[in-house]
Design a protein around this motif. Structure first.
Motif, mmCIF file in Angstrom:
data_model
loop_
_atom_site.group_PDB
_atom_site.id
_atom_site.type_symbol
_atom_site.label_atom_id
_atom_site.label_comp_id
_atom_site.label_asym_id
_atom_site.label_seq_id
_atom_site.Cartn_x
_atom_site.Cartn_y
_atom_site.Cartn_z
ATOM 1 N N TYR A 1 -42.198 -103.595 -11.847
ATOM 2 C CA TYR A 1 -43.155 -102.725 -12.616
ATOM 3 C C TYR A 1 -42.825 -102.402 -14.051
ATOM 4 O O TYR A 1 -43.331 -102.323 -14.868
ATOM 5 C CB TYR A 1 -43.242 -101.457 -11.952
ATOM 6 N N ASN A 2 -41.367 -102.027 -14.190
ATOM 7 C CA ASN A 2 -40.971 -101.560 -15.577
ATOM 8 C C ASN A 2 -40.958 -102.699 -16.729
ATOM 9 O O ASN A 2 -40.974 -102.620 -17.745
ATOM 10 C CB ASN A 2 -39.669 -100.738 -15.659
ATOM 11 N N GLN A 3 -40.917 -104.079 -16.012
ATOM 12 C CA GLN A 3 -41.059 -104.979 -17.221
ATOM 13 C C GLN A 3 -42.382 -105.575 -17.189
ATOM 14 O O GLN A 3 -42.890 -105.883 -18.251
ATOM 15 C CB GLN A 3 -40.377 -106.271 -16.679
ATOM 16 N N LEU A 4 -43.309 -105.516 -16.280
ATOM 17 C CA LEU A 4 -44.631 -105.914 -16.217
ATOM 18 C C LEU A 4 -45.654 -104.985 -16.743
ATOM 19 O O LEU A 4 -46.564 -105.373 -17.376
ATOM 20 C CB LEU A 4 -45.074 -106.245 -14.585
ATOM 21 N N LEU A 5 -45.480 -103.595 -16.557
ATOM 22 C CA LEU A 5 -46.378 -102.601 -17.046
ATOM 23 C C LEU A 5 -46.729 -103.016 -18.671
ATOM 24 O O LEU A 5 -47.595 -102.982 -18.966
ATOM 25 C CB LEU A 5 -46.049 -101.375 -16.747
ATOM 26 N N PRO A 6 -45.276 -102.983 -19.342
ATOM 27 C CA PRO A 6 -45.521 -103.055 -20.818
ATOM 28 C C PRO A 6 -46.184 -104.471 -21.276
ATOM 29 O O PRO A 6 -46.907 -104.472 -22.238
ATOM 30 C CB PRO A 6 -44.037 -102.976 -21.391
ATOM 31 N N GLU B 1 -44.236 -92.388 -20.690
ATOM 32 C CA GLU B 1 -43.822 -92.611 -21.932
ATOM 33 C C GLU B 1 -44.516 -93.689 -22.673
ATOM 34 O O GLU B 1 -44.684 -93.477 -23.880
ATOM 35 C CB GLU B 1 -42.278 -92.683 -21.932
ATOM 36 N N GLN B 2 -44.814 -94.746 -21.971
ATOM 37 C CA GLN B 2 -45.267 -95.893 -22.779
ATOM 38 C C GLN B 2 -46.624 -96.464 -22.435
ATOM 39 O O GLN B 2 -47.148 -97.115 -23.249
ATOM 40 C CB GLN B 2 -44.424 -97.134 -22.721
ATOM 41 N N ILE B 3 -47.332 -96.009 -21.324
ATOM 42 C CA ILE B 3 -48.616 -96.835 -21.041
ATOM 43 C C ILE B 3 -49.707 -95.892 -21.455
ATOM 44 O O ILE B 3 -50.109 -94.820 -20.844
ATOM 45 C CB ILE B 3 -48.585 -97.043 -19.449
ATOM 46 N N THR B 4 -50.637 -96.616 -22.194
ATOM 47 C CA THR B 4 -51.802 -95.808 -22.458
ATOM 48 C C THR B 4 -52.948 -96.113 -21.523
ATOM 49 O O THR B 4 -54.186 -95.601 -21.375
ATOM 50 C CB THR B 4 -52.305 -95.933 -23.872
ATOM 51 N N LYS B 5 -52.888 -97.263 -21.013
ATOM 52 C CA LYS B 5 -54.321 -97.852 -20.085
ATOM 53 C C LYS B 5 -54.055 -97.093 -18.872
ATOM 54 O O LYS B 5 -52.918 -96.627 -18.281
ATOM 55 C CB LYS B 5 -54.049 -99.204 -19.831
ATOM 56 N N ALA C 1 -44.316 -90.229 -0.046
ATOM 57 C CA ALA C 1 -44.638 -88.665 -0.672
ATOM 58 C C ALA C 1 -44.205 -88.725 -2.215
ATOM 59 O O ALA C 1 -44.652 -88.158 -3.097
ATOM 60 C CB ALA C 1 -44.548 -87.845 0.183
ATOM 61 N N GLU C 2 -42.859 -88.880 -2.135
ATOM 62 C CA GLU C 2 -42.010 -88.608 -3.314
ATOM 63 C C GLU C 2 -42.589 -89.529 -4.417
ATOM 64 O O GLU C 2 -42.817 -89.037 -5.707
ATOM 65 C CB GLU C 2 -40.594 -89.004 -2.947
ATOM 66 N N LYS C 3 -43.000 -90.759 -4.190
ATOM 67 C CA LYS C 3 -43.394 -91.675 -5.029
ATOM 68 C C LYS C 3 -44.800 -91.500 -5.747
ATOM 69 O O LYS C 3 -45.152 -91.507 -6.628
ATOM 70 C CB LYS C 3 -43.386 -93.337 -4.401
ATOM 71 N N MET C 4 -45.624 -90.939 -4.762
ATOM 72 C CA MET C 4 -46.947 -90.729 -4.993
ATOM 73 C C MET C 4 -47.049 -89.524 -5.949
ATOM 74 O O MET C 4 -47.672 -89.339 -6.962
ATOM 75 C CB MET C 4 -47.669 -90.416 -3.861
ATOM 76 N N ALA C 5 -45.986 -88.363 -5.621
ATOM 77 C CA ALA C 5 -46.000 -87.228 -6.435
ATOM 78 C C ALA C 5 -45.621 -87.711 -7.908
ATOM 79 O O ALA C 5 -46.075 -87.128 -8.795
ATOM 80 C CB ALA C 5 -45.072 -86.480 -5.958
ATOM 81 N N ALA C 6 -44.665 -88.559 -7.828
ATOM 82 C CA ALA C 6 -44.252 -88.812 -9.159
ATOM 83 C C ALA C 6 -45.051 -89.623 -10.119
ATOM 84 O O ALA C 6 -45.349 -89.352 -11.372
ATOM 85 C CB ALA C 6 -42.830 -89.819 -9.039
ATOM 86 N N LEU C 7 -45.833 -90.478 -9.540
ATOM 87 C CA LEU C 7 -46.883 -91.149 -10.350
ATOM 88 C C LEU C 7 -48.050 -90.437 -10.640
ATOM 89 O O LEU C 7 -48.514 -90.251 -11.596
ATOM 90 C CB LEU C 7 -47.347 -92.379 -9.225
ATOM 91 N N GLU C 8 -48.394 -89.402 -9.667
ATOM 92 C CA GLU C 8 -49.345 -88.428 -10.155
ATOM 93 C C GLU C 8 -49.142 -87.668 -11.248
ATOM 94 O O GLU C 8 -49.851 -87.353 -12.255
ATOM 95 C CB GLU C 8 -49.649 -87.604 -8.887
ATOM 96 N N ALA C 9 -47.870 -87.117 -11.249
ATOM 97 C CA ALA C 9 -47.374 -86.434 -12.438
ATOM 98 C C ALA C 9 -47.377 -87.094 -13.668
ATOM 99 O O ALA C 9 -47.469 -86.594 -14.696
ATOM 100 C CB ALA C 9 -45.940 -85.808 -11.899
ATOM 101 N N ALA C 10 -47.352 -88.494 -13.505
ATOM 102 C CA ALA C 10 -47.306 -89.145 -14.723
ATOM 103 C C ALA C 10 -48.767 -89.629 -15.047
ATOM 104 O O ALA C 10 -49.041 -90.407 -15.950
ATOM 105 C CB ALA C 10 -46.446 -90.484 -14.426
ATOM 106 N N GLY C 11 -49.635 -88.809 -14.544
ATOM 107 C CA GLY C 11 -51.116 -89.205 -14.912
ATOM 108 C C GLY C 11 -51.903 -90.282 -14.113
ATOM 109 O O GLY C 11 -52.753 -90.801 -14.446
ATOM 110 N N VAL C 12 -51.226 -90.881 -13.292
ATOM 111 C CA VAL C 12 -51.465 -92.206 -12.434
ATOM 112 C C VAL C 12 -52.564 -91.695 -11.465
ATOM 113 O O VAL C 12 -52.480 -90.453 -10.960
ATOM 114 C CB VAL C 12 -50.464 -92.949 -11.793
ATOM 115 N N THR C 13 -53.841 -92.495 -11.252
ATOM 116 C CA THR C 13 -54.678 -92.000 -9.889
ATOM 117 C C THR C 13 -54.084 -92.555 -8.916
ATOM 118 O O THR C 13 -54.155 -94.090 -8.676
ATOM 119 C CB THR C 13 -56.120 -92.758 -10.469
#
Lengths: 293, 390
Positions: free
Chosen positions: A188-193, A224-228, A260-272
């Motif tokens: 993810y962290n190489q592909l998302l950017p 930190e980096q993804i606006t889309k 659950a841990e991963k979903m919470a972290a993603l949600e907190a980052a503004g991900v649907t």
């Protein structure tokens, strides 16, 4: 536009003349992928599927100018094949083979990094830039061209997600299967950017699963980096602890790596974050319709 | 793949990693003979099962006489041991390890695991031996030392010094002993394609020698082909019989405690299907990935394994055909209904390669109990309704 591969990408196949390699290379050629040759030690000089066969990756690269290798060699030889590709100057190795020993992948990935070669997989469906280039085993007909980028640990969830996006009237820029092994290449962290930088990608779907913490790291990067807009699904909310769920890396160890841990972290980052893969298509539609307003 | 403590200790011995002397036995009589041979004066009688927490569960006990060895062997052999790492049903103890008692001055913790973050083997050590390391990590994380070792350079002197000083070992001879110990352990890990080795406790004896009092080892399943000696140590009685049976047919199966049997292609979609059922108010009875080369035989076997579970009230077949062709799955379902008595509703969702042909095949087959799901959401909803008898 797309990420990593397009209609001009020159591809060779390691394990070209084997059963799996032959079958899928033929499918890729039919899709329009520029497969310019393959490697099978001892069969150099022959022709297969209308393309030249070489004894070594170095020979293949020298003659064809290929930059990507699709690897289908048996599990015990994957490490060797990846390291050979890295030293021959290949830029991206797409490792389809399932069941490569973890120790070999540690060594091979470290060696690839040293030589500046990116890797995808192992045990992944590959990468596809819709209607341009398919490197791997995905069913090409699902992937219509569009504006959604997709990253997934799971093959069939890639198809499920892409199919829903297409049914909603949208399409795919590039879909990347990263695999579910304990040690994988691009993640993810190489592909998302890359998707962030791709002008045609307007929305990103990321599909993860239990085990490890790549999705947690992704949440940090997204913030930190993804606006889309990003839509995510994490498989394995109902998986029991301490059991490997099909993929070697899909295991909740102790209290670490839960959905659950991963979903919470993603949600907190503004991900649907959707609770079922059946909701990916609709969530993408909502994300994209918000953009057009 | 995991192995027993006694097997782990056989491997330790091969690498000259010190352990107390011990003998594996399968009867009470043999336990007493073993104790006589070991000499005593104290022995430890240990249940051999593939799970941690044996001591707290009553599976590890100290004997001070041969009579006591006999009593304890009688008590532990054949008992069903429940620990925090077993299921609620526990595990039947079929083997014992009778071991010489050790002169324990200090209890430490030492392990080598694959660290997915650094993508290297990681040596973990702690002064808090004998405790569950997860608990230590949660309450006193500063008491755990972690040392990643790059396999390209192997175990170097500085790794050893980090370990010895990190554990607060000041005596020169003890430092040398712990470094040698860890070096051999790391070599064992690499040579044998181990996934994890845990020694808890690692004990320091009165004369400054370090002993592996316990040994837990897990190996990379993908590497067993080149590790025949390790593969031969597999104890199938320690594994779930249905999972083992399923694996013979290329199926990946994990039993759960719900009511809806699942048959899916791909591990991610299989988990996603379970999650979808759960969110719609149903409960999955299993994880089942039929894999990329599913055919009539494997599908039929899948049905057989799912239906062995008496809690199953409906089966949801969810296939997104990429390389797997849906028409082959459809034929598999028809075959399965001929071979096995499928007495619960079967909800089938087939999408992807050759899906229209598959729909036609299923329609013409006219199977009672078969319900078609249009997509993942629709199929899951129908499966949940069917399981509730709606």
């Amino acid at each position: 536009m797309s990420i990593l591969v397009n209609k001009d990408t020159k591809v060779i196949v390691q394990g070209f003349t084997g059963k799996e390699g032959s079958f899928h290379a033929e499918q890729c050629l039919a899709y329009g992928t520029k497969i310019v040759g393959g490697v099978t030690p001892g069969k150099g000089g022959q022709e297969h599927l209308g393309q030249p066969v070489f004894n070594t990756v170095a020979d293949a690269v020298k003659t064809t100018g290929a930059t990507v290798s699709m690897i289908f060699v048996p599990p015990a030889f994957v490490g060797d094949a990846v390291m050979e590709a890295a030293e021959a100057g290949i830029e991206l190795a797409v490792i389809i083979t399932e069941g490569a020993p973890v120790k070999d992948m540690q060594m091979a990935k470290a060696h690839a990094t040293k030589h500046g070669m990116k890797t995808l997989g192992p045990n992944c469906p590959g990468i596809i830039t819709a209607e341009e280039c398919k490197i791997g085993i995905m069913p090409g007909m699902i992937f219509k061209k569009g504006n959604v980028g997709l990253i997934s640990k799971s093959g069939t969830l890639t198809y499920e997600g892409a199919n829903q996006v297409v049914k909603e009237g949208y399409g795919i820029t590039t879909a990347v299967g990263i695999g579910g092994d304990p040690i994988i290449g691009l993640s993810y962290n190489q592909l998302l950017p890359m998707f962030e930088a791709d002008p045609e990608t307007e929305c990103i779907v990321m599909i993860g699963e239990i085990g490890g913490d790549l999705e947690i790291q992704a949440a940090k990067l997204i913030k930190e980096q993804i606006t889309k807009p990003v839509v995510a699904f994490i498989a394995g909310q109902t998986a029991p602890k301490g059991k490997t769920m099909g993929h070697a890396g899909a295991i909740v160890s102790g209290s670490a790596g839960t959905a659950a841990e991963k979903m919470a972290a993603l949600e907190a980052a503004g991900v649907t974050v959707v609770v079922s893969p059946a909701e990916i298509g609709k969530a993408v539609t909502i994300a994209l319709s918000k953009l057009s307003k | 793949m995991n192995i027993h403590e006694y097997q782990a200790k056989q491997i330790f011995a091969k690498y000259n990693i010190p352990t107390p002397k011990g003998i594996m036995v399968e009867s009470v009589k043999a336990a007493v003979t073993a104790a006589e041979e070991l000499g005593g004066p104290v022995w430890v009688v240990k249940a051999q099962i593939h799970a941690g927490g044996r001591g707290l569960g009553g599976g590890v006990k100290l004997a001070k006489s041969l009579d006591e060895v006999e009593t304890l062997a009688n008590e532990i052999l054949g008992m069903t041991l429940v620990t925090h790492q077993t299921t609620a049903e526990g595990k039947l103890v079929q083997k014992l390890y009778v071991e010489d008692g050790a002169d324990i001055q200090d209890e430490l913790y030492l392990s080598v695991v694959l660290d997915r973050k650094s993508e290297m083997p990681l040596i973990m050590a702690s002064t808090e031996g004998g405790m569950d390391i997860e608990t230590v990590a949660e309450n006193t994380p500063e008491k755990i030392i972690t040392i990643p070792v790059d396999p390209a350079i192997g175990f170097q002197g500085f790794h050893g010094r980090q370990l010895a000083f990190g554990l607060g070992i000041t005596d020169k001879i003890e430092q040398k002993n712990i470094i040698k110990f860890a070096e051999k352990l790391f070599r064992l890990y690499m040579d044998n394609d181990a996934e994890m080795i845990e020694i808890n406790p690692l004990v320091k004896t009165g004369n400054g020698v370090f002993l592996a009092l316990d040994g837990k080892m897990g190996f990379d399943n993908s590497a067993l082909g080149r590790q025949p000696e390790i593969a031969a140590m597999r104890d199938l009685t320690e594994e779930d019989a249905d999972e083992v049976e399923a694996a013979k047919y290329g199926l990946s199966y994990v039993a759960l405690d719900g009511e809806i049997g699942c048959m899916v292609n791909g591990a991610g979609l299989a988990m996603g299907t379970m999650d979808t059922i759960n969110h719609m108010g149903g409960t999955p009875a299993n994880f089942l990935d039929v894999g990329g080369s599913a055919n009539a035989e494997t599908v039929a076997k899948g049905f057989e394994i799912i239906l062995k579970n008496p809690n199953v009230k409906a089966i949801f077949v969810n296939i997104f055909g990429g390389i797997v062709r849906c028409d082959r799955i459809a034929n598999g379902i028809i075959e399965a209904t001929k071979i096995t008595d499928v007495n619960v509703p079967v909800i089938v969702r087939l999408d992807g390669t050759n899906a229209p042909e598959a729909a036609e095949i299923l329609k013409n087959a006219n199977i009672a109990n078969l319900i078609v799901g249009d997509d993942l959401g629709d199929g899951a909803a129908k499966a949940v309704a069917a399981a509730k008898g709606e």
